[in-house]
Scaffold this motif. Structure first.
Motif, PDB file in Angstrom:
ATOM      1  N   GLN A  79     -23.873 -34.658  41.646  1.00  0.00           N
ATOM      2  CA  GLN A  79     -23.538 -34.173  42.784  1.00  0.00           C
ATOM      3  C   GLN A  79     -22.191 -34.300  43.035  1.00  0.00           C
ATOM      4  O   GLN A  79     -21.502 -35.103  42.730  1.00  0.00           O
ATOM      5  CB  GLN A  79     -24.309 -35.039  44.084  1.00  0.00           C
ATOM      6  N   MET A  80     -21.569 -33.251  43.571  1.00  0.00           N
ATOM      7  CA  MET A  80     -20.273 -33.096  44.024  1.00  0.00           C
ATOM      8  C   MET A  80     -20.193 -33.929  45.406  1.00  0.00           C
ATOM      9  O   MET A  80     -20.624 -33.637  46.208  1.00  0.00           O
ATOM     10  CB  MET A  80     -19.746 -31.525  44.499  1.00  0.00           C
ATOM     11  N   ILE A  81     -19.021 -34.971  45.080  1.00  0.00           N
ATOM     12  CA  ILE A  81     -19.037 -36.043  46.457  1.00  0.00           C
ATOM     13  C   ILE A  81     -17.585 -36.066  47.006  1.00  0.00           C
ATOM     14  O   ILE A  81     -17.384 -36.702  47.869  1.00  0.00           O
ATOM     15  CB  ILE A  81     -19.278 -37.375  45.796  1.00  0.00           C
ATOM     16  N   GLY A  82     -16.523 -35.069  46.522  1.00  0.00           N
ATOM     17  CA  GLY A  82     -15.294 -34.890  47.122  1.00  0.00           C
ATOM     18  C   GLY A  82     -14.348 -33.950  46.411  1.00  0.00           C
ATOM     19  O   GLY A  82     -14.819 -33.288  45.567  1.00  0.00           O
ATOM     20  N   SER A  83     -13.312 -34.293  46.670  1.00  0.00           N
ATOM     21  CA  SER A  83     -12.204 -33.441  46.297  1.00  0.00           C
ATOM     22  C   SER A  83     -10.910 -34.214  46.030  1.00  0.00           C
ATOM     23  O   SER A  83     -10.631 -35.251  46.729  1.00  0.00           O
ATOM     24  CB  SER A  83     -12.010 -32.247  47.175  1.00  0.00           C
ATOM     25  N   ILE A  84      -9.935 -33.905  45.191  1.00  0.00           N
ATOM     26  CA  ILE A  84      -8.544 -34.456  44.982  1.00  0.00           C
ATOM     27  C   ILE A  84      -7.778 -33.318  44.637  1.00  0.00           C
ATOM     28  O   ILE A  84      -8.384 -32.517  43.825  1.00  0.00           O
ATOM     29  CB  ILE A  84      -8.686 -35.833  44.143  1.00  0.00           C
ATOM     30  N   LYS A  85      -6.598 -33.132  45.088  1.00  0.00           N
ATOM     31  CA  LYS A  85      -5.867 -32.125  44.874  1.00  0.00           C
ATOM     32  C   LYS A  85      -4.268 -32.364  45.033  1.00  0.00           C
ATOM     33  O   LYS A  85      -3.944 -33.224  45.809  1.00  0.00           O
ATOM     34  CB  LYS A  85      -6.036 -30.823  45.506  1.00  0.00           C
ATOM     35  N   PHE A  86      -3.636 -31.606  44.442  1.00  0.00           N
ATOM     36  CA  PHE A  86      -2.145 -31.744  44.604  1.00  0.00           C
ATOM     37  C   PHE A  86      -1.913 -30.790  45.849  1.00  0.00           C
ATOM     38  O   PHE A  86      -1.992 -29.677  46.076  1.00  0.00           O
ATOM     39  CB  PHE A  86      -1.148 -31.196  43.440  1.00  0.00           C
ATOM     40  N   GLU A  87      -1.423 -31.494  46.932  1.00  0.00           N
ATOM     41  CA  GLU A  87      -1.032 -30.554  48.114  1.00  0.00           C
ATOM     42  C   GLU A  87       0.060 -29.941  47.971  1.00  0.00           C
ATOM     43  O   GLU A  87       0.484 -28.773  48.411  1.00  0.00           O
ATOM     44  CB  GLU A  87      -0.944 -31.598  49.278  1.00  0.00           C
ATOM     45  N   LYS A  88       1.053 -30.403  47.362  1.00  0.00           N
ATOM     46  CA  LYS A  88       2.597 -29.833  47.037  1.00  0.00           C
ATOM     47  C   LYS A  88       3.015 -30.281  45.537  1.00  0.00           C
ATOM     48  O   LYS A  88       2.808 -31.535  45.307  1.00  0.00           O
ATOM     49  CB  LYS A  88       3.774 -30.542  47.943  1.00  0.00           C
ATOM     50  N   ILE A  89       3.417 -29.470  44.945  1.00  0.00           N
ATOM     51  CA  ILE A  89       4.095 -29.674  43.729  1.00  0.00           C
ATOM     52  C   ILE A  89       5.407 -29.056  43.581  1.00  0.00           C
ATOM     53  O   ILE A  89       5.615 -27.788  43.863  1.00  0.00           O
ATOM     54  CB  ILE A  89       3.345 -28.944  42.312  1.00  0.00           C
ATOM     55  N   ASP A  90       6.538 -29.831  43.189  1.00  0.00           N
ATOM     56  CA  ASP A  90       7.665 -29.541  43.084  1.00  0.00           C
ATOM     57  C   ASP A  90       8.115 -29.553  41.695  1.00  0.00           C
ATOM     58  O   ASP A  90       8.137 -30.574  40.932  1.00  0.00           O
ATOM     59  CB  ASP A  90       8.702 -30.369  43.962  1.00  0.00           C
ATOM     60  N   GLU A  91       8.035 -28.305  41.085  1.00  0.00           N
ATOM     61  CA  GLU A  91       8.368 -28.427  39.836  1.00  0.00           C
ATOM     62  C   GLU A  91       9.772 -28.600  39.139  1.00  0.00           C
ATOM     63  O   GLU A  91       9.795 -29.228  37.870  1.00  0.00           O
ATOM     64  CB  GLU A  91       8.072 -26.882  39.120  1.00  0.00           C
ATOM     65  N   ILE A  92      10.989 -28.563  39.879  1.00  0.00           N
ATOM     66  CA  ILE A  92      11.924 -28.777  39.768  1.00  0.00           C
ATOM     67  C   ILE A  92      12.376 -30.446  39.806  1.00  0.00           C
ATOM     68  O   ILE A  92      12.698 -30.976  38.796  1.00  0.00           O
ATOM     69  CB  ILE A  92      13.295 -28.234  40.696  1.00  0.00           C
TER      70      ILE A  92
END
Length: 183
Positions: A79-92
């Motif tokens: 079952q899918m129970i949640g999420s995790i994500k990069f809210e902001k990525i600064d490549e520099i």
């Protein structure tokens, strides 16, 4: 390779008890079960009033740009129970902010600490990042515990405007900097 190529390479990965993958539209019902309960998302985004509203949120905020966004799935139940994500990525600057949520009946089992720890390792060892941050509301003690247990340190307290209510709130910023993490 740049970070986007690496994120594509790691669009699927596992921890001891969980697997992470991109969101699918077939996650709509499970996503709605999470999003309809105000306790699950009280610090993330407003409660979803309908399946259709959840489908819109799922498609536009979790599926539209899938790199750096994962559905957290329980290996036992599938079952899918949640999420995790990069809210902001600064490549520099080579830094990113992490945001996450879990379904309430999976809280206090160490799942999110497991995922944040693994994502931190991947961020430093594979994605080339040097600094990660987690921002929590002052009253979100569970998320603060996750940050600390995953190797982050409290960096500062600050006031900011809530992205939904626009009210001024107190926040804590936790940081994990490459070299300070137990790799």
């Amino acid at each position: 390779m740049n970070i986007w190529t690496k994120l594509a390479e790691f669009s699927f990965f596992e921890t001891d008890r969980l697997y992470l993958r991109p969101f699918f539209f077939s996650d709509s019902k499970a996503f709605y079960e999470i999003a309809a309960n105000p306790e699950n998302l009280q610090f993330i985004f407003p409660t979803q009033a309908s399946l259709e509203e959840s489908q819109f949120t799922l498609a536009n905020y979790f599926m539209k740009s899938p790199l750096g966004v994962w559905a957290i799935c329980d290996q036992k139940t599938q079952q899918m129970i949640g999420s995790i994500k990069f809210e902001k990525i600064d490549e520099i600057k080579k830094e990113a902010e992490i945001g996450y949520f879990l379904k309430k009946d999976t809280w206090s089992q160490g799942f999110m600490t497991e995922v944040v720890t693994k994502l931190s390792q991947l961020s430093f060892q594979e994605f080339g990042l040097k600094k990660l941050t987690i921002i929590t509301h002052v009253e979100n003690k569970a998320s603060q515990k996750v940050a600390l247990n995953a190797g982050f340190s409290l960096f500062r307290q600050f006031k900011g405007s809530d992205r939904y209510t626009r009210k001024m709130r107190d926040y804590l910023e936790f940081r994990n900097v490459k070299g300070e993490f137990n790799e």
